[in-house]
Design a protein around this motif. Structure first.
Motif, PDB file in Angstrom:
ATOM      1  N   VAL A  60       0.853  -1.183   0.000  1.00  0.00           N
ATOM      2  CA  VAL A  60       0.000   0.000   0.000  1.00  0.00           C
ATOM      3  C   VAL A  60       0.890   1.234   0.000  1.00  0.00           C
ATOM      4  N   ILE A  61       0.362   2.318  -0.569  1.00  0.00           N
ATOM      5  CA  ILE A  61       1.087   3.584  -0.601  1.00  0.00           C
ATOM      6  C   ILE A  61       0.162   4.672  -0.059  1.00  0.00           C
ATOM      7  N   PHE A  62       0.700   5.445   0.876  1.00  0.00           N
ATOM      8  CA  PHE A  62      -0.001   6.601   1.405  1.00  0.00           C
ATOM      9  C   PHE A  62       0.688   7.863   0.906  1.00  0.00           C
ATOM     10  N   ALA A  63      -0.077   8.826   0.422  1.00  0.00           N
ATOM     11  CA  ALA A  63       0.442  10.151   0.075  1.00  0.00           C
ATOM     12  C   ALA A  63       0.018  11.069   1.214  1.00  0.00           C
ATOM     13  N   HIS A  64       0.926  11.302   2.157  1.00  0.00           N
ATOM     14  CA  HIS A  64       0.601  12.080   3.349  1.00  0.00           C
ATOM     15  C   HIS A  64       0.862  13.566   3.147  1.00  0.00           C
ATOM     16  N   GLY A  65      -0.119  14.375   3.522  1.00  0.00           N
ATOM     17  CA  GLY A  65       0.058  15.819   3.540  1.00  0.00           C
ATOM     18  C   GLY A  65       0.854  16.207   4.779  1.00  0.00           C
ATOM     19  N   CYS A  66       1.867  17.004   4.601  1.00  0.00           N
ATOM     20  CA  CYS A  66       2.761  17.356   5.713  1.00  0.00           C
ATOM     21  C   CYS A  66       2.035  18.083   6.839  1.00  0.00           C
TER      22      CYS A  66
END
Length: 150
Positions: A60-66
């Motif tokens: 799985v890949i998460f694109a996290h907002g800083c």
């Protein structure tokens, strides 16, 4: 310091912030798809509803907002207004991230986190480099990767 816009305008602005299909997420999806990877999106059956799910690679890949995940980079700054609210909110987001990581690891899922600062801002990396790092990780047997701005 007081907010520079009225409360109703700020509320409308905050309501417009997406939780899915964000710009960093779309960049990752487009790049991975061009590399030949096929995936599902936002699988509700998995803990944390990952942004990108690659069942073939059990990853799985998460694109996290800083900002929303309280990342220690130049894109994150504690808001001056309502500090108690924001410390609670971002602290809770971090706790949820830790529980999600543990639940996915227990279920045998490999995890990648791509931070927003890797894709935008003064420390951003070239998009090809980020996509290449994700692709290399997917083809490897490494359990976890975290990509942050340089």
């Amino acid at each position: 310091m007081a907010d520079i816009v009225p409360a109703e305008v700020r509320s409308r602005m905050m309501a417009g912030i997406r939780s899915t299909n964000t710009r960093p997420e779309l960049l990752l999806r487009k790049g991975l798809h061009a590399q030949g990877f096929r995936f599902r999106l936002h699988d509700r059956s998995l803990p944390g509803k990952p942004d990108i799910v690659l069942p073939r690679y059990h990853a799985v890949i998460f694109a996290h907002g800083c900002f929303w995940h309280g990342h220690d980079c130049h894109l994150f700054k504690w808001p001056a207004t309502r500090p108690e609210f924001w410390r609670t909110k971002i602290g809770r987001n971090r706790e949820v991230d830790q529980r999600t990581d543990a639940a996915l690891a227990d279920a045998g899922w490999r995890q990648a986190i791509v931070w927003e600062c890797a894709l935008k801002g003064r420390t951003r990396l070239p998009l090809e480099e980020v996509i290449s790092a994700c692709a290399d990780w997917l083809r490897s047997d490494r359990q976890r990767i975290e990509i942050r701005g340089g």
